[in-house]
Design a protein around this motif. Structure first.
Motif, PDB file in Angstrom:
ATOM      1  N   ARG A  99      23.864  44.331 -49.452  1.00 55.47           N
ATOM      2  CA  ARG A  99      24.444  43.297 -48.582  1.00 55.47           C
ATOM      3  C   ARG A  99      25.343  42.354 -49.384  1.00 55.47           C
ATOM      4  NH1 ARG A  99      19.778  43.779 -45.707  1.00 55.47           N
ATOM      5  NH2 ARG A  99      18.595  42.384 -47.048  1.00 55.47           N
ATOM      6  N   GLN A 100      24.879  41.934 -50.539  1.00 56.85           N
ATOM      7  CA  GLN A 100      25.645  41.006 -51.374  1.00 56.85           C
ATOM      8  C   GLN A 100      26.967  41.609 -51.834  1.00 56.85           C
ATOM      9  OE1 GLN A 100      22.928  40.256 -54.557  1.00 56.85           O
ATOM     10  NE2 GLN A 100      21.531  39.060 -53.289  1.00 56.85           N
ATOM     11  N   GLN A 101      26.999  42.923 -52.024  1.00 56.54           N
ATOM     12  CA  GLN A 101      28.174  43.592 -52.592  1.00 56.54           C
ATOM     13  C   GLN A 101      29.028  44.330 -51.555  1.00 56.54           C
ATOM     14  OE1 GLN A 101      29.037  43.074 -55.761  1.00 56.54           O
ATOM     15  NE2 GLN A 101      27.273  41.715 -55.807  1.00 56.54           N
ATOM     16  N   ARG A 102      28.717  44.144 -50.285  1.00 56.84           N
ATOM     17  CA  ARG A 102      29.451  44.823 -49.200  1.00 56.84           C
ATOM     18  C   ARG A 102      29.361  46.346 -49.305  1.00 56.84           C
ATOM     19  NH1 ARG A 102      34.730  44.303 -49.267  1.00 56.84           N
ATOM     20  NH2 ARG A 102      34.763  43.845 -51.470  1.00 56.84           N
ATOM     21  N   LEU A 103      28.193  46.823 -49.726  1.00 60.54           N
ATOM     22  CA  LEU A 103      27.894  48.256 -49.729  1.00 60.54           C
ATOM     23  C   LEU A 103      27.090  48.555 -48.471  1.00 60.54           C
ATOM     24  CD1 LEU A 103      26.660  48.586 -53.421  1.00 60.54           C
ATOM     25  CD2 LEU A 103      28.913  49.206 -52.535  1.00 60.54           C
ATOM     26  N   HIS A 104      27.160  49.773 -48.023  1.00 57.32           N
ATOM     27  CA  HIS A 104      26.405  50.178 -46.840  1.00 57.32           C
ATOM     28  C   HIS A 104      25.329  51.171 -47.269  1.00 57.32           C
ATOM     29  CE1 HIS A 104      29.262  48.251 -44.135  1.00 57.32           C
ATOM     30  NE2 HIS A 104      30.163  48.635 -45.024  1.00 57.32           N
ATOM     31  N   VAL A 105      24.161  51.068 -46.631  1.00 59.41           N
ATOM     32  CA  VAL A 105      23.072  51.977 -46.937  1.00 59.41           C
ATOM     33  C   VAL A 105      22.651  52.714 -45.669  1.00 59.41           C
ATOM     34  CG1 VAL A 105      22.233  50.728 -48.954  1.00 59.41           C
ATOM     35  CG2 VAL A 105      21.354  50.123 -46.706  1.00 59.41           C
ATOM     36  N   VAL A 106      22.415  54.008 -45.854  1.00 58.52           N
ATOM     37  CA  VAL A 106      21.964  54.870 -44.769  1.00 58.52           C
ATOM     38  C   VAL A 106      20.683  55.531 -45.250  1.00 58.52           C
ATOM     39  CG1 VAL A 106      22.508  56.913 -43.379  1.00 58.52           C
ATOM     40  CG2 VAL A 106      24.301  55.234 -43.905  1.00 58.52           C
ATOM     41  N   ASP A 107      19.563  55.082 -44.697  1.00 63.05           N
ATOM     42  CA  ASP A 107      18.279  55.690 -45.031  1.00 63.05           C
ATOM     43  C   ASP A 107      17.981  56.801 -44.024  1.00 63.05           C
ATOM     44  OD1 ASP A 107      17.523  54.366 -42.690  1.00 63.05           O
ATOM     45  OD2 ASP A 107      16.218  52.939 -43.707  1.00 63.05           O
ATOM     46  N   ARG A 108      16.801  57.373 -44.120  1.00 63.67           N
ATOM     47  CA  ARG A 108      16.460  58.506 -43.250  1.00 63.67           C
ATOM     48  C   ARG A 108      16.568  58.149 -41.768  1.00 63.67           C
ATOM     49  NH1 ARG A 108      13.399  63.179 -44.502  1.00 63.67           N
ATOM     50  NH2 ARG A 108      12.888  64.313 -42.621  1.00 63.67           N
ATOM     51  N   ARG A 109      16.127  56.949 -41.402  1.00 57.94           N
ATOM     52  CA  ARG A 109      16.175  56.529 -39.996  1.00 57.94           C
ATOM     53  C   ARG A 109      17.617  56.468 -39.485  1.00 57.94           C
ATOM     54  NH1 ARG A 109      17.449  52.029 -37.749  1.00 57.94           N
ATOM     55  NH2 ARG A 109      17.489  50.898 -39.720  1.00 57.94           N
ATOM     56  N   VAL A 110      18.499  55.837 -40.244  1.00 59.14           N
ATOM     57  CA  VAL A 110      19.907  55.729 -39.842  1.00 59.14           C
ATOM     58  C   VAL A 110      20.580  57.103 -39.917  1.00 59.14           C
ATOM     59  CG1 VAL A 110      22.126  54.636 -40.368  1.00 59.14           C
ATOM     60  CG2 VAL A 110      20.009  53.313 -40.522  1.00 59.14           C
ATOM     61  N   LEU A 111      20.203  57.909 -40.907  1.00 59.10           N
ATOM     62  CA  LEU A 111      20.759  59.258 -41.022  1.00 59.10           C
ATOM     63  C   LEU A 111      20.422  60.088 -39.786  1.00 59.10           C
ATOM     64  CD1 LEU A 111      22.210  61.443 -42.672  1.00 59.10           C
ATOM     65  CD2 LEU A 111      20.014  61.914 -43.809  1.00 59.10           C
ATOM     66  N   GLU A 112      19.196  59.998 -39.314  1.00 59.87           N
ATOM     67  CA  GLU A 112      18.811  60.727 -38.097  1.00 59.87           C
ATOM     68  C   GLU A 112      19.613  60.238 -36.900  1.00 59.87           C
ATOM     69  OE1 GLU A 112      14.561  60.326 -37.750  1.00 59.87           O
ATOM     70  OE2 GLU A 112      14.194  61.848 -39.291  1.00 59.87           O
ATOM     71  N   GLN A 113      19.792  58.927 -36.810  1.00 66.29           N
ATOM     72  CA  GLN A 113      20.586  58.352 -35.716  1.00 66.29           C
ATOM     73  C   GLN A 113      22.021  58.876 -35.767  1.00 66.29           C
ATOM     74  OE1 GLN A 113      20.636  54.078 -35.913  1.00 66.29           O
ATOM     75  NE2 GLN A 113      21.714  53.851 -33.984  1.00 66.29           N
ATOM     76  N   TRP A 114      22.588  58.935 -36.969  1.00 64.19           N
ATOM     77  CA  TRP A 114      23.954  59.437 -37.148  1.00 64.19           C
ATOM     78  C   TRP A 114      24.029  60.912 -36.790  1.00 64.19           C
ATOM     79  CZ3 TRP A 114      26.470  60.310 -42.583  1.00 64.19           C
ATOM     80  CH2 TRP A 114      27.830  60.604 -42.440  1.00 64.19           C
ATOM     81  N   ALA A 115      23.099  61.698 -37.303  1.00 65.95           N
ATOM     82  CA  ALA A 115      23.149  63.149 -37.111  1.00 65.95           C
ATOM     83  C   ALA A 115      22.872  63.562 -35.665  1.00 65.95           C
ATOM     84  CB  ALA A 115      22.142  63.825 -38.047  1.00 65.95           C
TER      85      ALA A 115
END
Length: 138
Positions: A99-115
């Motif tokens: 969050r501090q560095q304007r990076l985005h994270v995709v964990d398993r939960r978000v990955l499933e949502q994306w896929a």
């Protein structure tokens, strides 16, 4: 799934979302970019993939991995959107750093949502930078 197959799957998701130049470029010396590609709005996505053999039961992606990505994701390939994707977990301190560095994270939960959700990642992630080129000029 082998880590290279995981990178291929992430590349395929980016292509599904409209990236005509989605490319798997991971491997030794990839400088934090396993997958790269432009979205339909001209933003360059630089994605580092961390496949965990044990998935959620494996080691969480930590701050050192995000520090490495932060040091290379924007300056080297010129990424507009820099993302860490894992089939596992991301530690709390790593999320704070992202969050501090304007990076985005995709964990398993978000990955499933994306896929499975059929929505492009830029509609799922918060605070994605605005398009490079206004849509009316494309």
């Amino acid at each position: 799934m082998h880590h290279s197959a995981f990178e291929d799957a992430v590349r395929d998701l980016l292509a599904r979302d409209g990236s005509l130049d989605a490319l798997r470029c991971g491997g030794r010396g990839d400088l934090g970019a396993d997958v790269k590609g432009h979205d339909p709005f001209g933003r360059l996505w630089v994605i580092q993939c961390k496949h965990r053999r044990k998935g959620l039961d494996g080691a969480a992606v930590g701050t050192p991995e995000l520090q490495t990505l932060n040091g290379t994701g924007r300056p080297v390939p010129g990424g507009d959107v820099v993302v860490m994707v894992t089939n596992g977990r991301i530690s709390g301190p790593a999320r704070d750093f992202a969050r501090q560095q304007r990076l985005h994270v995709v964990d398993r939960r978000v990955l499933e949502q994306w896929a499975l959700g059929g929505r492009p990642l830029w509609q799922i992630l918060p605070a994605v930078p605005p398009p490079r080129t206004p849509p009316q000029l494309r």
